[in-house]
Write an enzyme that holds these catalytic residues in place. Sequence first.
Site, PDB file in Angstrom:
ATOM      1  NE  ARG A  49      -2.973   0.355   3.307  1.00  0.00           N
ATOM      2  CZ  ARG A  49      -2.331   0.562   4.461  1.00  0.00           C
ATOM      3  NH1 ARG A  49      -1.628   1.661   4.648  1.00  0.00           N
ATOM      4  NH2 ARG A  49      -2.373  -0.333   5.424  1.00  0.00           N
ATOM      5  CE1 TYR A 101     -18.039  10.324 -15.946  1.00  0.00           C
ATOM      6  CE2 TYR A 101     -16.781  10.479 -13.908  1.00  0.00           C
ATOM      7  CZ  TYR A 101     -17.609   9.769 -14.752  1.00  0.00           C
ATOM      8  OH  TYR A 101     -18.003   8.503 -14.406  1.00  0.00           O
ATOM      9  CG  ASP A 173      -9.998  15.563 -15.304  1.00  0.00           C
ATOM     10  OD1 ASP A 173      -9.295  14.966 -16.136  1.00  0.00           O
ATOM     11  OD2 ASP A 173     -11.006  15.070 -14.783  1.00  0.00           O
ATOM     12  CE  LYS A 198     -12.645   7.620 -18.571  1.00  0.00           C
ATOM     13  NZ  LYS A 198     -13.349   6.534 -17.951  1.00  0.00           N
TER      14      LYS A 198
HETATM   15  O1  P1T Z   1     -13.745   6.485 -14.198  1.00  0.00           O
HETATM   16  P1  P1T Z   1     -12.567   6.997 -13.413  1.00  0.00           P
HETATM   17  O2  P1T Z   1     -11.269   6.358 -13.778  1.00  0.00           O
HETATM   18  O3  P1T Z   1     -12.799   7.015 -11.937  1.00  0.00           O
HETATM   19  O4  P1T Z   1     -12.365   8.540 -13.871  1.00  0.00           O
HETATM   20  C1  P1T Z   1     -13.306   9.541 -13.635  1.00  0.00           C
HETATM   21  C2  P1T Z   1     -13.172  10.634 -14.660  1.00  0.00           C
HETATM   22  C3  P1T Z   1     -12.493  11.784 -14.323  1.00  0.00           C
HETATM   23  N1  P1T Z   1     -12.322  12.794 -15.213  1.00  0.00           N
HETATM   24  C4  P1T Z   1     -12.813  12.711 -16.458  1.00  0.00           C
HETATM   25  C5  P1T Z   1     -12.624  13.857 -17.404  1.00  0.00           C
HETATM   26  C6  P1T Z   1     -13.507  11.571 -16.879  1.00  0.00           C
HETATM   27  O5  P1T Z   1     -13.959  11.520 -18.129  1.00  0.00           O
HETATM   28  C7  P1T Z   1     -13.703  10.491 -15.950  1.00  0.00           C
HETATM   29  C8  P1T Z   1     -14.479   9.284 -16.323  1.00  0.00           C
HETATM   30  N2  P1T Z   1     -15.271   9.413 -17.455  1.00  0.00           N
HETATM   31  C9  P1T Z   1     -16.096   8.461 -17.977  1.00  0.00           C
HETATM   32  C10 P1T Z   1     -16.256   7.243 -17.438  1.00  0.00           C
HETATM   33  C11 P1T Z   1     -16.814   8.837 -19.213  1.00  0.00           C
HETATM   34  O6  P1T Z   1     -17.294   7.961 -19.958  1.00  0.00           O
HETATM   35  O7  P1T Z   1     -16.896  10.035 -19.480  1.00  0.00           O
END
Ligand code: P1T
Length: 389
Positions: A49, A101, A173, A198
């Site tokens: 961790r 998001y 972000d 992503k």
């Molecule tokens: O899904 P996660 O890895 O927890 O990430 C969240 C997140 C944060 N910032 C942006 C700009 C994002 O697009 C996302 C997650 N977005 C999607 C799952 C989507 O389909 O838009």
Amino acid sequence: MKYQLETLAIHAGQDPEAMTGAVNVPIFQTSTYAQAGLGQPRLGYEYSRTNNPTRQAYEQCLAALEGAKHGVAFASGMATTNNCMYLLQSGDEVLVSDDVYGGTFRFFTKVMSKFGVQAHFVNTSDLAEVEKHLNPKIKMVWVESPTNPLLKLTDIRAVCKLAKANGSLVVVDNTFMSPAFQRPLELGADIVMHSATKYLGGHSDLVGGILATNLDEIAADMRFHQNAVGAIPGPFDCFLALRGLKTLAVRMQAHARNAQAIAEYLEAHPAVRQVIYPGLASHSQHALAKAQMHGFGGMISFEIKGGIEEARTLVESTRLFLLAESLGGVESLIEVPATMTHASIPRERRLEMGIADGLIRISVGIENTQDLIGDLQQALEKAVSKTLV
Ligand code: P1T
């Protein structure tokens, strides 16, 4: 010697393994490490961790790509966002880009509000709006650029200047651009964060998040909370993310090439009402996109004539574009934000923002350009035959 991003992606944090010379960083699938003696951990590894060599290599590589000293990885993008909140205290306030998001909106309105941290959603594309809302209570400005799903841009350098004068931290972000196309720390941001799910991972086979910073104090705080709170990624996910980073530069070029061709195709299609893509001259911030980014990315939002029923037929008729949430993988995806990724935002607010019920978002993959256009063409024909014929 200062290396470029393409080189750093393959070498940063990735020296051959000391014992065998393995050229790939091994998956150190271990929870703990045998100590040489009481209080004598080998090379500083005690418990996974706290630290893990696979995670460390991935963190170092992403930090190098963002031009940062430190990288800190988490179990998801949302876990990364959550960790940034440990920089705040109850009573602090945050300015947040209004078109973030859906999960980020939900996090600030439903989670942080319980801990006395109030978020103000403002149009960070408008510098006067940002200035108007800055005051001593605002300890952090949370910028998503381009935004999800309307692809609105924020002038990161200008917002950082305003925030700095107010004593506020700026977090960007950078999920939609990746460091291949945008490096917010160079523009003055304090922290850059990603949903590594992503483009960084790039193959839709992991969920992860990561942040990078040049500030030692913030990095130490984030690392303390990474260990104290524990939302860490496992070694295998770190291996996948690091493997993804190696091809980030070439993938981003391919995503952007395809997206540009598709955006132009859609814009010329008689059944399409509006196309939003930063690489189109019709994008209201095309000039800022050219100045601030090194590419326009792989995300496109558009509306077709008709409404939600036409949009439904379209997204259910594509064969290559898979109907799914998420983005940034090698395969093309299609979705309707109002009922999928942004369903956690109340409808009135969505409509106010410009997220129509029938808005369609595509994540353009790296398949053959003409195959993708052909797929959209046959789906568009099906979708609009009812309205136009
Ligand atoms: O899904 P996660 O890895 O927890 O990430 C969240 C997140 C944060 N910032 C942006 C700009 C994002 O697009 C996302 C997650 N977005 C999607 C799952 C989507 O389909 O838009």
